[in-house]
Motif scaffolding. Structure first.
Motif, PDB file in Angstrom:
ATOM      1  N   SER A 103      -3.934  -6.328 -32.116  1.00  9.06           N
ATOM      2  CA  SER A 103      -3.454  -5.419 -31.074  1.00  9.06           C
ATOM      3  C   SER A 103      -4.494  -5.257 -29.979  1.00  9.06           C
ATOM      4  CB  SER A 103      -3.105  -4.059 -31.663  1.00  9.06           C
ATOM      5  OG  SER A 103      -4.241  -3.512 -32.270  1.00  9.06           O
ATOM      6  N   ILE A 104      -5.773  -5.371 -30.335  1.00  3.67           N
ATOM      7  CA  ILE A 104      -6.799  -5.172 -29.318  1.00  3.67           C
ATOM      8  C   ILE A 104      -6.936  -6.395 -28.428  1.00  3.67           C
ATOM      9  CG2 ILE A 104      -9.281  -4.820 -28.937  1.00  3.67           C
ATOM     10  CD1 ILE A 104      -9.302  -3.252 -31.546  1.00  3.67           C
ATOM     11  N   LEU A 105      -6.967  -7.551 -29.084  1.00  2.00           N
ATOM     12  CA  LEU A 105      -7.294  -8.734 -28.304  1.00  2.00           C
ATOM     13  C   LEU A 105      -6.090  -9.363 -27.609  1.00  2.00           C
ATOM     14  CD1 LEU A 105      -9.779 -10.445 -30.754  1.00  2.00           C
ATOM     15  CD2 LEU A 105     -10.268  -8.910 -28.838  1.00  2.00           C
ATOM     16  N   GLY A 106      -4.962  -9.115 -28.170  1.00  2.00           N
ATOM     17  CA  GLY A 106      -3.777  -9.748 -27.591  1.00  2.00           C
ATOM     18  C   GLY A 106      -3.538 -11.093 -28.250  1.00  2.00           C
ATOM     19  N   GLU A 107      -2.305 -11.533 -28.205  1.00  2.00           N
ATOM     20  CA  GLU A 107      -1.827 -12.680 -28.962  1.00  2.00           C
ATOM     21  C   GLU A 107      -2.606 -13.959 -28.642  1.00  2.00           C
ATOM     22  OE1 GLU A 107       2.561 -14.462 -30.045  1.00  2.00           O
ATOM     23  OE2 GLU A 107       2.337 -12.715 -28.768  1.00  2.00           O
ATOM     24  N   GLN A 108      -2.765 -14.247 -27.374  1.00  4.91           N
ATOM     25  CA  GLN A 108      -3.359 -15.521 -26.986  1.00  4.91           C
ATOM     26  C   GLN A 108      -4.780 -15.684 -27.465  1.00  4.91           C
ATOM     27  OE1 GLN A 108      -2.943 -16.076 -22.816  1.00  4.91           O
ATOM     28  NE2 GLN A 108      -1.321 -17.581 -23.107  1.00  4.91           N
ATOM     29  N   ARG A 156     -10.835  -2.261 -24.301  1.00  6.02           N
ATOM     30  CA  ARG A 156      -9.528  -2.041 -24.947  1.00  6.02           C
ATOM     31  C   ARG A 156      -9.688  -1.224 -26.214  1.00  6.02           C
ATOM     32  NH1 ARG A 156      -6.937  -8.033 -24.210  1.00  6.02           N
ATOM     33  NH2 ARG A 156      -6.398  -7.803 -22.020  1.00  6.02           N
ATOM     34  N   CYS A 157     -10.781  -1.514 -26.917  1.00  8.69           N
ATOM     35  CA  CYS A 157     -11.084  -0.784 -28.143  1.00  8.69           C
ATOM     36  C   CYS A 157     -11.242   0.710 -27.856  1.00  8.69           C
ATOM     37  CB  CYS A 157     -12.390  -1.335 -28.699  1.00  8.69           C
ATOM     38  SG  CYS A 157     -12.432  -1.305 -30.468  1.00  8.69           S
ATOM     39  N   TYR A 158     -12.039   1.000 -26.800  1.00 11.84           N
ATOM     40  CA  TYR A 158     -12.283   2.403 -26.443  1.00 11.84           C
ATOM     41  C   TYR A 158     -10.999   3.090 -26.023  1.00 11.84           C
ATOM     42  CZ  TYR A 158     -17.242   1.204 -26.392  1.00 11.84           C
ATOM     43  OH  TYR A 158     -18.486   0.788 -26.729  1.00 11.84           O
ATOM     44  N   THR A 159     -10.152   2.390 -25.263  1.00  9.74           N
ATOM     45  CA  THR A 159      -8.904   2.980 -24.789  1.00  9.74           C
ATOM     46  C   THR A 159      -8.050   3.420 -25.969  1.00  9.74           C
ATOM     47  OG1 THR A 159      -8.999   1.493 -22.946  1.00  9.74           O
ATOM     48  CG2 THR A 159      -6.921   2.628 -23.264  1.00  9.74           C
ATOM     49  N   LEU A 160      -7.964   2.504 -26.966  1.00  7.67           N
ATOM     50  CA  LEU A 160      -7.136   2.833 -28.133  1.00  7.67           C
ATOM     51  C   LEU A 160      -7.695   4.058 -28.838  1.00  7.67           C
ATOM     52  CD1 LEU A 160      -4.738   1.750 -29.939  1.00  7.67           C
ATOM     53  CD2 LEU A 160      -6.533   0.956 -31.457  1.00  7.67           C
ATOM     54  N   LEU A 161      -9.035   4.076 -28.949  1.00  6.08           N
ATOM     55  CA  LEU A 161      -9.684   5.196 -29.622  1.00  6.08           C
ATOM     56  C   LEU A 161      -9.379   6.518 -28.919  1.00  6.08           C
ATOM     57  CD1 LEU A 161     -11.555   4.984 -32.102  1.00  6.08           C
ATOM     58  CD2 LEU A 161     -13.459   5.482 -30.560  1.00  6.08           C
ATOM     59  N   ILE A 162      -9.465   6.494 -27.574  1.00  4.36           N
ATOM     60  CA  ILE A 162      -9.203   7.722 -26.786  1.00  4.36           C
ATOM     61  C   ILE A 162      -7.767   8.168 -26.984  1.00  4.36           C
ATOM     62  CG2 ILE A 162      -8.956   8.582 -24.409  1.00  4.36           C
ATOM     63  CD1 ILE A 162     -11.442   6.798 -23.758  1.00  4.36           C
ATOM     64  N   VAL A 163      -6.818   7.184 -26.991  1.00  5.06           N
ATOM     65  CA  VAL A 163      -5.399   7.528 -27.171  1.00  5.06           C
ATOM     66  C   VAL A 163      -5.199   8.193 -28.523  1.00  5.06           C
ATOM     67  CG1 VAL A 163      -3.090   6.555 -27.488  1.00  5.06           C
ATOM     68  CG2 VAL A 163      -4.522   5.780 -25.585  1.00  5.06           C
ATOM     69  N   VAL A 164      -5.834   7.614 -29.566  1.00  4.05           N
ATOM     70  CA  VAL A 164      -5.688   8.172 -30.916  1.00  4.05           C
ATOM     71  C   VAL A 164      -6.235   9.596 -30.968  1.00  4.05           C
ATOM     72  CG1 VAL A 164      -6.473   7.970 -33.315  1.00  4.05           C
ATOM     73  CG2 VAL A 164      -5.663   5.944 -32.090  1.00  4.05           C
TER      74      VAL A 164
END
Ligand SMILES: [Zn+2]
Length: 504
Positions: A8-13, A47-55
């Motif tokens: 989810s962090i890095l994206g599929e590609q 992206r990692c930080y963004t997810l953390l902030i959302v959580v």
């Protein structure tokens, strides 16, 4: 777990890239600059930080905020049943407008100022009684009070020398008259304090003493109005003038009570007090003529405290009181002092009734009489009702922006408990709870052991109008009055529904 996060962090590609092509055979590896690699790494961290902030935000929104709200509500409800939710209903209702302003305008127009012993005062009291009945309050009634009957009569004064000038004066309440038809004419001695008078007492004999004391605070400066004439009489003066107890003046004198004395006493304006001070400083001889017809009539007059209740459901014999004084001085309209106070107190009780709120203890509005020149109304009320009173609030500091309540002789524990409740008034700006004065009509209750407080308001301009012709309805603001109503009604219900005794 790790892979899915990575996904989810890095994206599929990118995952495809990383899984299928180990770094050592990555065809792009050698062509990548250090800068590009750092950029990629930063992007992936971001992206990692963004997810953390959302959580974290989700956790705060779903768990922390509700827990804080609930714990606050529990704290308020544990102290006083539904204090917070009733307060919200009250504030919402007052924001739509109350009857407080229209009622003060009506009372002042119909009856004018209301000095003890006057017909105007009794007519106003009768009108309040009838209106309280119309409001549907319970136990509406008057209680007789013997009051002083002082009348002003005609009065005037002027500087005769070094030149003629008319002086705007107001005789002080309780003063005697000048006896002779021509009044009193005498040389003036200006003093600036009691000590100044003592130091120059030999000069005071046979003169008119003027206390020219600049307003600092009411409690300090009013001593000269109350005790100045007695001190001047003791020094051998034939009359006493007092600089009006006010911080600002547009040529208007301010009356008020003085201790009974053997010489006539009147207030002069700030401007005239400064003028006479200036003349004395320039070694000019000042001669003043003073004429007053004032007298205290021999028989006490009968006035009344008037009151009405909203009966409590669980503890009807315990009463939370709110009130102001219906009497005023015999100048202006007694709008700020204290018709407005009566109106916001009364409206607070009427509103609780109109909203269908049933308090646990009884809530009562009292319009005390004779605060200005005797305080017999408050004394009579305490004599009859101290035993049943749970808490009493007086509003006699103007009906401007409210700040909160001041409680007389309150312990830290009481202040803490009331401060927790007071938080519900943050939106009105009146959440302050502090140690303060209970108010003249409340003193006899407080002296009998009842906790008492008073509404704290913005008093910046209060003494500009106090006890003068300037105290009219035009100085009041309906929105500020509604905020006073919201504050008082909230305190009434939160005290009436207080769980148990107030902490000592
Ligand atoms: Zn007053």
């Amino acid at each position: 777990m790790i892979d899915s996060v990575k996904y989810s962090i890095l994206g599929e590609q990118e995952i495809e890239h990383n899984l299928l092509l180990p770094q050592h055979i990555n065809p792009n590896k050698h062509s990548e600059s250090l800068f590009e690699r750092a950029k990629k790494k930063w992007k992936s961290n971001w992206r990692c930080y963004t997810l953390l902030i959302v959580v974290v935000l989700l956790l705060v929104a779903t768990i922390v905020i509700p827990v804080v709200i609930l714990s606050h509500r529990n704290k308020t409800d544990n102290l006083s049943y539904k204090c917070e939710s009733y307060s919200k209903d009250i504030i919402d209702a007052t924001m739509k407008g109350t009857l407080a302003y229209s009622r003060i305008a009506t009372m002042c127009a119909l009856f004018g100022n209301r000095l003890s012993g006057s017909t105007a005062l009794e007519n106003a009291i009768n009108w309040v009684e009838q209106e309280m009945i119309t409001d549907g309050l319970a136990n509406v009634h008057k209680e007789p009070v013997n009051v002083t009957h002082w009348v002003r009569g005609n009065e005037y004064a002027s500087i005769q020398s070094p030149y003629f000038k008319k002086l705007n004066i107001l005789g002080l309440g309780g003063s005697i008259n000048t006896t002779s038809q021509d009044g009193i004419t005498g040389e003036v001695l200006v003093v600036t304090s009691f000590d100044d008078l003592t130091n120059n007492s030999a000069l005071a004999v046979g003169k008119i003493v003027l206390f020219n004391v600049v307003f600092t605070d009411y409690g300090t400066t009013v001593q000269y109005r109350v005790n100045g004439p007695t001190a001047a009489a003791k020094a051998g003066a034939i009359a006493c003038l007092v600089r009006s107890i006010a911080p600002y003046s547009l040529g208007n004198p301010h009356t008020g009570g003085t201790a009974t004395t053997t010489i006539p006493a009147a207030a002069v304006t700030l401007e005239d007090a400064d003028l006479m001070q200036g003349l004395q400083n320039l070694n000019q001889t000042i001669v003043v003529n003073l004429y007053m017809e004032a007298q205290t009539l021999p028989d006490k007059a009968v006035s009344h405290n008037v009151m009405g209740d909203v009966i409590g459901s669980d503890l009807p014999d315990e009463v939370v009181v709110v009130g102001g004084h219906i009497d005023s001085w015999d100048v202006g309209q007694g709008a700020m002092d204290d018709g407005g106070g009566v109106m916001v107190a009364w409206e607070a009780v009427r509103l609780i009734k109109a909203l269908g709120i049933v308090p646990r203890r009884t809530i009562r509005v009292v319009a005390w009489t004779n605060e200005e020149n005797g305080a017999a109304g408050g004394a009579n009320y305490a004599l009859l009702h101290a035993n049943e009173t749970f808490f009493s609030i007086e509003t006699d500091g103007g009906v401007t922006q409210p700040y909160g309540i001041g409680v007389q002789g309150a312990s830290d524990n009481t202040i803490k408990a009331l401060s927790d409740l007071g938080e519900v008034l943050k939106g009105v700006g009146s959440d302050q709870v502090s140690v303060g004065e209970a108010g003249t009509d409340n003193y006899p209750l407080v002296a009998a052991g009842v906790p008492g407080g008073s509404l704290l308001t913005n008093m910046t301009q209060y003494f500009w109008y106090h006890h003068s012709e300037g105290d009219g309805v035009d100085k009041l603001d309906s929105v500020e009055m509604d905020k006073c109503v919201a504050t008082l009604a909230t305190w009434l219900i939160c005290l009436a529904n207080f769980n148990g005794a107030l902490p000592q």
